[in-house]
Design a protein around this motif. Sequence first.
Motif, PDB file in Angstrom:
ATOM      1  N   ASN A 302      45.872  73.060  50.028  1.00 44.01           N
ATOM      2  CA  ASN A 302      44.637  72.322  49.751  1.00 44.01           C
ATOM      3  C   ASN A 302      44.470  71.877  48.303  1.00 44.01           C
ATOM      4  O   ASN A 302      43.437  71.317  47.940  1.00 44.01           O
ATOM      5  CB  ASN A 302      43.414  73.193  50.129  1.00 44.01           C
ATOM      6  CG  ASN A 302      43.489  73.654  51.573  1.00 44.01           C
ATOM      7  OD1 ASN A 302      43.762  72.846  52.471  1.00 44.01           O
ATOM      8  ND2 ASN A 302      43.267  74.945  51.807  1.00 44.01           N
ATOM      9  N   GLY A 303      45.426  72.135  47.466  1.00 48.24           N
ATOM     10  CA  GLY A 303      45.251  71.874  46.043  1.00 48.24           C
ATOM     11  C   GLY A 303      45.258  70.404  45.677  1.00 48.24           C
ATOM     12  O   GLY A 303      44.671  69.998  44.665  1.00 48.24           O
ATOM     13  N   ASP A 305      43.796  67.842  47.080  1.00 46.82           N
ATOM     14  CA  ASP A 305      42.531  67.133  47.283  1.00 46.82           C
ATOM     15  C   ASP A 305      41.344  67.827  46.625  1.00 46.82           C
ATOM     16  O   ASP A 305      40.226  67.305  46.662  1.00 46.82           O
ATOM     17  CB  ASP A 305      42.247  66.995  48.789  1.00 46.82           C
ATOM     18  CG  ASP A 305      43.380  66.243  49.492  1.00 46.82           C
ATOM     19  OD1 ASP A 305      43.957  65.342  48.851  1.00 46.82           O
ATOM     20  OD2 ASP A 305      43.688  66.599  50.648  1.00 46.82           O
ATOM     21  N   ASN A 306      41.534  68.991  46.089  1.00 48.52           N
ATOM     22  CA  ASN A 306      40.415  69.753  45.513  1.00 48.52           C
ATOM     23  C   ASN A 306      40.816  70.203  44.106  1.00 48.52           C
ATOM     24  O   ASN A 306      41.475  71.223  43.918  1.00 48.52           O
ATOM     25  CB  ASN A 306      40.105  70.971  46.400  1.00 48.52           C
ATOM     26  CG  ASN A 306      38.791  71.638  45.996  1.00 48.52           C
ATOM     27  OD1 ASN A 306      38.326  71.494  44.866  1.00 48.52           O
ATOM     28  ND2 ASN A 306      38.200  72.360  46.943  1.00 48.52           N
ATOM     29  N   HIS A 308      38.897  71.263  41.666  1.00 47.68           N
ATOM     30  CA  HIS A 308      38.237  72.508  41.244  1.00 47.68           C
ATOM     31  C   HIS A 308      39.008  73.727  41.744  1.00 47.68           C
ATOM     32  O   HIS A 308      39.232  74.707  41.002  1.00 47.68           O
ATOM     33  CB  HIS A 308      36.801  72.536  41.782  1.00 47.68           C
ATOM     34  CG  HIS A 308      36.092  73.827  41.478  1.00 47.68           C
ATOM     35  ND1 HIS A 308      35.660  74.162  40.195  1.00 47.68           N
ATOM     36  CD2 HIS A 308      35.762  74.878  42.300  1.00 47.68           C
ATOM     37  CE1 HIS A 308      35.102  75.355  40.235  1.00 47.68           C
ATOM     38  NE2 HIS A 308      35.135  75.798  41.520  1.00 47.68           N
ATOM     39  N   LEU A 309      39.438  73.658  42.999  1.00 45.92           N
ATOM     40  CA  LEU A 309      40.224  74.747  43.565  1.00 45.92           C
ATOM     41  C   LEU A 309      41.556  74.882  42.836  1.00 45.92           C
ATOM     42  O   LEU A 309      42.036  75.997  42.574  1.00 45.92           O
ATOM     43  CB  LEU A 309      40.451  74.492  45.060  1.00 45.92           C
ATOM     44  CG  LEU A 309      41.261  75.551  45.817  1.00 45.92           C
ATOM     45  CD1 LEU A 309      40.521  76.878  45.829  1.00 45.92           C
ATOM     46  CD2 LEU A 309      41.549  75.080  47.248  1.00 45.92           C
TER      47      LEU A 309
END
Length: 495
Positions: A302-303, A305-306, A308-309
Amino acid sequence: MKNLKMTAPNRIGSRRYGAWDTVGGRTGEAMGIQKRLVGSYVIVICLTVLILEIFLIVSVRYYYFHNVERILMNQAELSASFFQQYFADEDLEKQSERLLKGFAHNSEAQVQIISPSGRLLQDSNGLQGDTSMMKYQDVQAAISGVPGIWRGKDPITREAILAVSYPLKSSNEEVTLGEVRFVTSLTETVQTVYQITVLLICVGILVIAIVTVLGLLLSWTITRSIKDLKQAADRMTEGDFSIRVRKRYRDELGSLADTLNMMAARILKSEALKNDFISSVSHELRTPLTSIKGWVITLKSNGKDNMHLLHEGLDIIELESDRLAQMVDELLDFSKLDNGRIALQLAPVQLPELLHHMGRQLGPRAERQGVSLEIQVNENIPPIQADENRLKQVFINLLDNSLKFTAPKGRILLQAYMSLDQVVICVEDTGSGIAEEELQRVLHKFYKADQHTSGSGLGLAISDQIIQLHHGELKITSQVGKGTKVHIYLPITGK
């Protein structure tokens, strides 16, 4: 031949000998010790007994024969004095029979009257007169005017005899008129000396036998302790440190047993600490690795698209990597210190500046935990010769421990001041404290009071060795529920 009666000598006193120690045993080593000790002590005891036996036998022999000689000489001298006083002016040959009766009346020895030419005039045993006696050395000496003594064998009976001849002189002692000779058999004396000799030899053998038996019994008590020690050492060599040696006596072997038991107990404790350390380090290494691996998997999924994450995951990965690096550094530092391979990079260090830097570095963490961190430093402290990076390592370790065990609203005080020719750095907190029984072990390697807390258990041990390398001293005092004080004493060498 008449035998001379004598007073028996004093009773021979018995002498006690010290027993020797022998070491017996079933093992080859114990038998080797036994052979050496028994051989050495048996030789010493046998030589001692032999020398004493020879001395006693020679003394007894001398006493008996000298006693016979002395008695005969006294009788001969008394007879010669009697002759000189009452018969010196009369013809010796005419008065020889009368003299013989007088001389032989008070003596059990054979008495002979001999003329100045060495011819036998009278003999108390009925020996025929006119026999020449010049072949005897004692007779020759007496004719020359001095007493003579001769020891040999009777020409007829072949028994051992002792003869004493004494000159019979005129009243003015200028002319030797003849001589008186006393002869006694030594058969009884020789037999007595022989019996005493046999008795002394038997006593010597008995003493050696008794001492040997007692020595073997005493050595058995020593051998038991040696055997116990060897069996315990063999078990320890095989890795069994639960074995304990029985302390039989309060002696050197007993002290050795205590030392061996203490060594085994310490090895067991070290083994337990080592196992706890391995378990703790394994857990400490697994935790950041698990976190890093989990975040890597999450970021892969998921990194993209995110953002902040992504940033949060990378921050955590960086922190966990730093944590891993710190633990590895601790292990490497401990290995170097333990092997003496670490070298300090000494240079002048401004201690006030260094301690203020420590406050700025760890202040944010203390603030997050709700703990008050105070710095009190004497600004007049002169520079000291030290390794700045190693001192940082010590201060960070001490402050880190205080932050771990100090609850929110607690207080940590870092202060430094001068005392005589030393600089004193004190880290004081209001944390949970350390129990008295654990206080003596907190500086030992691998030791952790609480095995569930994070860390390798090497921090304080490394810090203590670093301070020792600086020729300083680290002391810890603590009270449970009130807090802990750590004092560091460093010499001022940079004045």
